[in-house]
Write a protein that holds these residues in place. Structure first.
Motif, PDB file in Angstrom:
ATOM      1  N   PHE A 108     -71.872  -0.101 -63.782  1.00  0.00           N
ATOM      2  CA  PHE A 108     -71.887   1.215 -64.419  1.00  0.00           C
ATOM      3  C   PHE A 108     -70.472   1.750 -64.602  1.00  0.00           C
ATOM      4  O   PHE A 108     -69.539   1.355 -63.911  1.00  0.00           O
ATOM      5  CB  PHE A 108     -72.729   2.225 -63.623  1.00  0.00           C
ATOM      6  CG  PHE A 108     -72.204   2.528 -62.241  1.00  0.00           C
ATOM      7  CD1 PHE A 108     -71.178   3.452 -62.044  1.00  0.00           C
ATOM      8  CD2 PHE A 108     -72.739   1.909 -61.121  1.00  0.00           C
ATOM      9  CE1 PHE A 108     -70.688   3.737 -60.775  1.00  0.00           C
ATOM     10  CE2 PHE A 108     -72.256   2.188 -59.848  1.00  0.00           C
ATOM     11  CZ  PHE A 108     -71.227   3.104 -59.676  1.00  0.00           C
ATOM     12  N   VAL A 109     -70.361   2.668 -65.554  1.00  0.00           N
ATOM     13  CA  VAL A 109     -69.142   3.456 -65.752  1.00  0.00           C
ATOM     14  C   VAL A 109     -69.558   4.918 -65.808  1.00  0.00           C
ATOM     15  O   VAL A 109     -70.468   5.283 -66.565  1.00  0.00           O
ATOM     16  CB  VAL A 109     -68.411   3.087 -67.060  1.00  0.00           C
ATOM     17  CG1 VAL A 109     -67.215   4.032 -67.276  1.00  0.00           C
ATOM     18  CG2 VAL A 109     -67.939   1.641 -67.037  1.00  0.00           C
ATOM     19  N   ILE A 110     -68.917   5.751 -64.989  1.00  0.00           N
ATOM     20  CA  ILE A 110     -69.116   7.200 -65.049  1.00  0.00           C
ATOM     21  C   ILE A 110     -67.867   7.809 -65.664  1.00  0.00           C
ATOM     22  O   ILE A 110     -66.801   7.831 -65.044  1.00  0.00           O
ATOM     23  CB  ILE A 110     -69.387   7.800 -63.653  1.00  0.00           C
ATOM     24  CG1 ILE A 110     -70.644   7.171 -63.034  1.00  0.00           C
ATOM     25  CG2 ILE A 110     -69.539   9.320 -63.754  1.00  0.00           C
ATOM     26  CD1 ILE A 110     -70.947   7.651 -61.611  1.00  0.00           C
ATOM     27  N   ASN A 111     -67.990   8.273 -66.896  1.00  0.00           N
ATOM     28  CA  ASN A 111     -66.864   8.892 -67.600  1.00  0.00           C
ATOM     29  C   ASN A 111     -66.776  10.360 -67.199  1.00  0.00           C
ATOM     30  O   ASN A 111     -67.451  11.218 -67.779  1.00  0.00           O
ATOM     31  CB  ASN A 111     -67.048   8.760 -69.116  1.00  0.00           C
ATOM     32  CG  ASN A 111     -66.708   7.372 -69.609  1.00  0.00           C
ATOM     33  OD1 ASN A 111     -65.647   6.834 -69.312  1.00  0.00           O
ATOM     34  ND2 ASN A 111     -67.618   6.780 -70.373  1.00  0.00           N
ATOM     35  N   ASN A 112     -65.942  10.642 -66.215  1.00  0.00           N
ATOM     36  CA  ASN A 112     -65.776  12.002 -65.716  1.00  0.00           C
ATOM     37  C   ASN A 112     -64.502  12.663 -66.235  1.00  0.00           C
ATOM     38  O   ASN A 112     -64.400  13.888 -66.272  1.00  0.00           O
ATOM     39  CB  ASN A 112     -65.756  11.975 -64.181  1.00  0.00           C
ATOM     40  CG  ASN A 112     -65.380  13.317 -63.592  1.00  0.00           C
ATOM     41  OD1 ASN A 112     -66.144  14.270 -63.656  1.00  0.00           O
ATOM     42  ND2 ASN A 112     -64.171  13.402 -63.038  1.00  0.00           N
ATOM     43  N   ALA A 113     -63.512  11.875 -66.645  1.00  0.00           N
ATOM     44  CA  ALA A 113     -62.225  12.424 -67.073  1.00  0.00           C
ATOM     45  C   ALA A 113     -62.404  13.401 -68.236  1.00  0.00           C
ATOM     46  O   ALA A 113     -63.154  13.142 -69.172  1.00  0.00           O
ATOM     47  CB  ALA A 113     -61.282  11.293 -67.494  1.00  0.00           C
ATOM     48  N   GLY A 114     -61.726  14.532 -68.146  1.00  0.00           N
ATOM     49  CA  GLY A 114     -61.810  15.528 -69.203  1.00  0.00           C
ATOM     50  C   GLY A 114     -60.833  16.661 -68.932  1.00  0.00           C
ATOM     51  O   GLY A 114     -60.236  16.737 -67.854  1.00  0.00           O
ATOM     52  N   LEU A 146     -68.558  -4.637 -71.397  1.00  0.00           N
ATOM     53  CA  LEU A 146     -68.297  -5.146 -70.053  1.00  0.00           C
ATOM     54  C   LEU A 146     -69.476  -4.923 -69.102  1.00  0.00           C
ATOM     55  O   LEU A 146     -69.491  -5.472 -67.998  1.00  0.00           O
ATOM     56  CB  LEU A 146     -67.057  -4.456 -69.462  1.00  0.00           C
ATOM     57  CG  LEU A 146     -65.775  -4.518 -70.301  1.00  0.00           C
ATOM     58  CD1 LEU A 146     -64.668  -3.736 -69.615  1.00  0.00           C
ATOM     59  CD2 LEU A 146     -65.354  -5.953 -70.541  1.00  0.00           C
ATOM     60  N   LEU A 147     -70.447  -4.114 -69.539  1.00  0.00           N
ATOM     61  CA  LEU A 147     -71.586  -3.805 -68.678  1.00  0.00           C
ATOM     62  C   LEU A 147     -72.580  -4.964 -68.629  1.00  0.00           C
ATOM     63  O   LEU A 147     -72.757  -5.687 -69.606  1.00  0.00           O
ATOM     64  CB  LEU A 147     -72.302  -2.547 -69.181  1.00  0.00           C
ATOM     65  CG  LEU A 147     -71.536  -1.226 -69.025  1.00  0.00           C
ATOM     66  CD1 LEU A 147     -72.237  -0.117 -69.797  1.00  0.00           C
ATOM     67  CD2 LEU A 147     -71.392  -0.854 -67.562  1.00  0.00           C
ATOM     68  N   GLY A 151     -76.886  -2.546 -67.380  1.00  0.00           N
ATOM     69  CA  GLY A 151     -75.877  -1.626 -66.876  1.00  0.00           C
ATOM     70  C   GLY A 151     -76.116  -0.193 -67.326  1.00  0.00           C
ATOM     71  O   GLY A 151     -77.047   0.105 -68.096  1.00  0.00           O
ATOM     72  N   ARG A 152     -75.225   0.691 -66.861  1.00  0.00           N
ATOM     73  CA  ARG A 152     -75.396   2.115 -67.140  1.00  0.00           C
ATOM     74  C   ARG A 152     -74.068   2.746 -67.553  1.00  0.00           C
ATOM     75  O   ARG A 152     -73.033   2.479 -66.937  1.00  0.00           O
ATOM     76  CB  ARG A 152     -75.949   2.827 -65.905  1.00  0.00           C
ATOM     77  CG  ARG A 152     -77.257   2.209 -65.420  1.00  0.00           C
ATOM     78  CD  ARG A 152     -77.766   2.876 -64.169  1.00  0.00           C
ATOM     79  NE  ARG A 152     -78.967   2.210 -63.678  1.00  0.00           N
ATOM     80  CZ  ARG A 152     -79.805   2.736 -62.784  1.00  0.00           C
ATOM     81  NH1 ARG A 152     -79.564   3.944 -62.284  1.00  0.00           N
ATOM     82  NH2 ARG A 152     -80.871   2.067 -62.401  1.00  0.00           N
ATOM     83  N   LEU A 153     -74.143   3.586 -68.572  1.00  0.00           N
ATOM     84  CA  LEU A 153     -72.987   4.332 -69.051  1.00  0.00           C
ATOM     85  C   LEU A 153     -73.339   5.812 -68.923  1.00  0.00           C
ATOM     86  O   LEU A 153     -74.346   6.262 -69.484  1.00  0.00           O
ATOM     87  CB  LEU A 153     -72.697   3.951 -70.500  1.00  0.00           C
ATOM     88  CG  LEU A 153     -71.447   4.522 -71.158  1.00  0.00           C
ATOM     89  CD1 LEU A 153     -70.180   4.067 -70.437  1.00  0.00           C
ATOM     90  CD2 LEU A 153     -71.387   4.088 -72.621  1.00  0.00           C
ATOM     91  N   ILE A 154     -72.512   6.555 -68.202  1.00  0.00           N
ATOM     92  CA  ILE A 154     -72.848   7.930 -67.830  1.00  0.00           C
ATOM     93  C   ILE A 154     -71.682   8.838 -68.211  1.00  0.00           C
ATOM     94  O   ILE A 154     -70.560   8.646 -67.728  1.00  0.00           O
ATOM     95  CB  ILE A 154     -73.118   8.008 -66.306  1.00  0.00           C
ATOM     96  CG1 ILE A 154     -74.275   7.075 -65.923  1.00  0.00           C
ATOM     97  CG2 ILE A 154     -73.400   9.438 -65.874  1.00  0.00           C
ATOM     98  CD1 ILE A 154     -74.159   6.469 -64.553  1.00  0.00           C
TER      99      ILE A 154
END
Length: 288
Positions: A108-114, A146-147, A151-154
């Motif tokens: 998984f990837v957790i896109n938190n940057a902002g 790459l997942l 997989g999970r994209l969040i």
């Protein structure tokens, strides 16, 4: 070392991102994805801050008490890696590293940057959309191949991206959008309206952060739809962590960072029955 699971958290040196990394390590042993050693990449733009965050986690009393980390006999290992999502080369360098290091894929990837900037003008809008919308979606497209197949994209968005702030016409454009290009066109129209000083007449709020997060929610839904149409089983969702007490809310939030981390961690580790294309808050899908 071989890892059973591998996850990535962007913008993770403080606030919600750091709490997400902590909670991933704490909750992994009892999670749906539990499958041997777990590697979490804590990524941040600034190396010094990222390495300090990693040091603090390795000394964290709750993690030690739970024996969550490998250094204390647990299953989770946290590594820092530099990543600036506003720098395409940085994103590509990290993606290439992941591809070479984890040939079987990541979970998984957790896109938190902002970012959330003070004020409102054309430059604030350009910078905010650049990071929160364009760069985040670029990162999604770079990390998606790459997942693993399941997989999970969040994507960490916000209820400030709710569609109750727009004219009926603009709201309908968001809701009827079928592709990411449709959402990008709305973002471009907002930016043009701001430059002309006529965003309210065009049906938009005078709020760069809110519009950037509405765009992120819409584009996440569109990307999920596109992947599903390809037959992909990758789960792609957006979420609001809630009103969290962090630097971004200037300390005014009502949730702790650990409380704000619960929904993204649930989307990463729990059995969500293949849910995709949803917008979540408080561990459940909500209306956009």
């Amino acid at each position: 070392m071989a890892y059973g699971r591998v996850g990535v958290v962007t913008g993770a040196n403080k606030g919600i991102g750091l709490a997400i990394v902590r909670q991933l390590a704490l909750q992994y042993p009892k999670s749906h994805l539990h499958n041997g050693p777990f590697l979490i990449y804590l990524t941040a733009r600034d190396q010094g801050r990222g390495e300090t965050a990693l040091k603090n986690l390795n000394e964290d009393s709750q993690l030690k008490q739970a024996k969550a980390l490998k250094s204390d006999g647990g299953e989770s290992e946290i590594k820092y890696h530099q990543l600036d999502i506003t720098d395409l080369k940085s994103v590509q360098t990290f993606a290439e590293y992941l591809k070479q290091t984890h040939g079987d894929g990541i979970d998984f990837v957790i896109n938190n940057a902002g970012i959330a900037l003070n004020g409102f003008d054309a430059n604030v809008v350009k910078t905010t959309l650049g990071c929160n919308y364009y760069n985040t979606m670029e990162a999604c497209h770079t990390f998606l191949p790459l997942l693993k197949p399941t997989g999970r994209l969040i994507n960490v968005a916000s209820v400030s991206g709710h569609l109750n702030k727009y004219s009926d016409e603009v709201r309908q454009r968001f809701l009827s959008a079928k592709t990411e290009r449709d959402i990008t066109a709305i973002m471009q129209d907002f930016q043009s309206a701001v430059e002309a000083g006529k965003e309210k007449e065009a049906g938009f709020p005078s709020a760069a952060y809110a519009v950037s997060k509405a765009g992120l929610i819409g584009a996440t839904k569109a990307l999920a739809r596109a992947e599903k149409e390809k037959g992909s089983q990758i789960s792609i969702n957006a979420l609001c962590p809630g009103w969290v007490n962090t630097d971004m809310t200037k300390g005014k939030g009502t949730k702790t960072p650990d409380e704000g981390a619960q929904t993204p961690v649930m989307l990463a580790l729990s059995d969500i029955k293949g849910a995709t294309g949803e917008f979540w808050q408080n561990e459940r899908p909500i209306e956009w």
